[in-house]
Design an enzyme around this catalytic site. Structure first.
Site, PDB file in Angstrom:
ATOM      1  NE  ARG A  25      -3.828   0.486   1.798  1.00 20.21           N
ATOM      2  CZ  ARG A  25      -5.105   0.680   2.382  1.00 20.21           C
ATOM      3  NH1 ARG A  25      -5.362   1.623   3.400  1.00 20.21           N
ATOM      4  NH2 ARG A  25      -6.128   0.036   1.533  1.00 20.21           N
ATOM      5  CG  HIS A  74      -8.244  -0.311  -3.686  1.00 22.04           C
ATOM      6  ND1 HIS A  74      -7.533  -0.983  -2.957  1.00 22.04           N
ATOM      7  CD2 HIS A  74      -8.816   0.453  -2.464  1.00 22.04           C
ATOM      8  CE1 HIS A  74      -7.678  -1.313  -1.873  1.00 22.04           C
ATOM      9  NE2 HIS A  74      -8.584  -0.284  -1.226  1.00 22.04           N
ATOM     10  CD  GLN A  94     -12.853  -1.546  -1.735  1.00 24.54           C
ATOM     11  OE1 GLN A  94     -12.195  -1.339  -0.814  1.00 24.54           O
ATOM     12  NE2 GLN A  94     -14.164  -1.912  -1.615  1.00 24.54           N
ATOM     13  CG  ASP A 146     -13.008   6.709  -2.268  1.00 21.95           C
ATOM     14  OD1 ASP A 146     -12.852   6.846  -1.247  1.00 21.95           O
ATOM     15  OD2 ASP A 146     -11.939   6.845  -3.007  1.00 21.95           O
ATOM     16  CB  CYS A 206     -13.748   1.810  -1.123  1.00 23.44           C
ATOM     17  SG  CYS A 206     -13.418   3.464  -0.875  1.00 23.44           S
ATOM     18  NE  ARG A 258     -10.568  -5.028  -0.405  1.00 27.64           N
ATOM     19  CZ  ARG A 258      -9.826  -4.227   0.157  1.00 27.64           C
ATOM     20  NH1 ARG A 258     -10.262  -3.021   0.804  1.00 27.64           N
ATOM     21  NH2 ARG A 258      -8.427  -4.158   0.166  1.00 27.64           N
TER      22      ARG A 258
HETATM   23  N1  NVA Z   1      -9.479   7.009  -2.261  1.00 23.11           N
HETATM   24  C1  NVA Z   1      -9.081   6.426  -0.970  1.00 23.11           C
HETATM   25  C2  NVA Z   1      -9.618   4.970  -0.818  1.00 23.11           C
HETATM   26  C3  NVA Z   1      -9.286   4.521   0.736  1.00 23.11           C
HETATM   27  C4  NVA Z   1      -9.465   2.993   0.646  1.00 23.11           C
HETATM   28  C5  NVA Z   1      -7.730   6.997  -0.654  1.00 23.11           C
HETATM   29  O1  NVA Z   1      -7.073   6.752  -1.435  1.00 23.11           O
HETATM   30  O2  NVA Z   1      -7.308   7.170   0.455  1.00 23.11           O
HETATM   31  N1   CP Z   2     -11.347   0.182   1.462  1.00 23.43           N
HETATM   32  C1   CP Z   2      -9.987  -0.183   2.056  1.00 23.43           C
HETATM   33  O1   CP Z   2      -9.103  -0.149   1.333  1.00 23.43           O
HETATM   34  O2   CP Z   2      -9.996   0.048   3.492  1.00 23.43           O
HETATM   35  P1   CP Z   2      -8.703   0.377   4.184  1.00 23.43           P
HETATM   36  O3   CP Z   2      -8.121   1.815   3.899  1.00 23.43           O
HETATM   37  O4   CP Z   2      -9.120   0.285   5.933  1.00 23.43           O
HETATM   38  O5   CP Z   2      -7.893  -0.903   4.476  1.00 23.43           O
END
Ligand code: NVA
Ligand code: CP
Length: 337
Positions: free
Chosen positions: A121, A148, A151, A243, A283, A311
């Protein structure tokens, strides 16, 4: 009890004469439309017969490098890996980004000596591409600034559970055209689903992502519609998805974005344009009163916790396919060139 090896994963296997090539999930595009359908079939079996897969990844080790916070992604990978009999190792990179202490290519060539797969990540998508380019073990994108994929696959699996034939589903995504939107567009394209993406001006999906989704859509019959008109996007839709307005790393822009995105809030009025039995998707994490009202996310039409549950099931299937010799074909396109 039927052992996991008896399940038919032939759609993911190459003819015997092809060499074994390490496969990654860096982009949603790394799984072809056929492979995505096979992934969903395997996920369905894993979800409903988890005990059959208890020892499927016994002896395998997964390392997770996370530069950003996580609840769902970390826990679903760790719980999923444990339930397959494998082990997870978590590396907290929130205080020291990958590549700062030593080059990503060196990390890549270390970890392949110790573990069987890497989950990342990151802020920069390039970090994940770099890792995949330099290591011979599978690399899985657990969120970057660009995509992602885990997801999006879980989300379309959830939609298939709710509606059946995905070619008859219309998903409307309202909000920022970034990582989650990109992967939803690519997954919709692979699965033949119609998707409308409505964003404020200046926040549309990346042109290369839109082009890639439209290219895949031409082979599957999917419809990819990009607009700035939220009402047009949701009219008649079976599912409305949103989102956060400020993604991780964009906290300094939150106040400015709140003003720009306000007309794109998913509330009861916007929802009234959707199909009568439309569902709400997110998400998570969600901000009630910002991108979605409590009246929508806390209503019976909300399926956000089904998405979160799935997930784990989808990632177990991804791990099994990438680590359990279920996927030996060459990638349809290379992200690592
Ligand atoms: N668009 C959000 C998704 C989190 C799962 C982010 O990148 O923070
Ligand atoms: N949707 C998602 O990826 O959640 P987290 O950021 O909690 O992992």
């Amino acid at each position: 009890m039927m052992p996991a090896r008896m399940y038919d994963l032939t759609a993911m296997r190459a003819p015997v004469e092809q060499p074994v090539i390490c496969r990654d999930l860096v982009s949603t595009q790394d799984f072809s439309p056929e492979e995505t359908k096979s992934l969903f079939e395997l996920t369905h079996i894993i979800k409903h017969r988890p005990a059959d897969f208890r020892g499927a990844l016994a002896g395998k080790q997964l390392v997770l490098f996370f530069e950003k916070a996580s609840l769902r992604t970390r826990l679903t990978f760790e719980a999923g890996m444990a339930s397959l009999g494998g082990t997870s190792l978590f590396m907290d990179q929130t205080r020291s980004l990958l590549g700062e202490r030593e080059p990503v290519c060196d990390i890549a060539r270390n970890v392949e000596r110790w573990v069987d797969a890497v989950v990342l990540r990151t802020y920069s998508h390039k970090t994940i591409v770099e890792m995949a380019r330099h290591t011979c073990i599978p690399v899985i994108n657990a969120l970057s600034d660009s995509e992602h994929p885990c997801q999006a696959f879980a989300d379309f699996f959830t939609l298939e559970e709710k509606f059946g034939d995905l070619s008859k589903v219309h998903l409307a995504y309202i909000g920022d055209g970034n990582n989650v939107a990109h992967s939803l567009m690519l997954a919709a394209a692979a699965l033949g689903t119609s998707i409308s993406v409505a964003t404020p001006e200046g926040y549309a999906p990346g042109p290369e992502m839109t082009a890639a989704a439209k290219r895949i859509a031409r082979t599957t019959g999917a419809i990819i519609d990009i607009t700035h008109d939220a009402v047009k996007a949701v009219t008649g839709a079976n599912a409305i998805y949103t989102d956060v307005w400020a993604s991780m790393g964009q906290e300094a822009e939150a106040a400015e974005r709140a003003k720009i995105f306000a007309p794109y809030q998913v509330n009861d009025k916007l929802f009234s344009y959707a199909a009568p039995h439309a569902v709400f998707m997110h998400c998570l994490p969600a901000h009630r009163g910002e991108e979605v009202t409590a009246s929508v996310i806390d209503s019976p039409r909300s399926i956000v916790f089904d998405q979160a549950e799935n997930r784990m099931h989808i990632q177990k299937a991804i791990l099994l396919l990438l680590l359990g010799s279920g996927m030996r074909t060459a990638p349809t396109r290379s992200n690592h060139a």
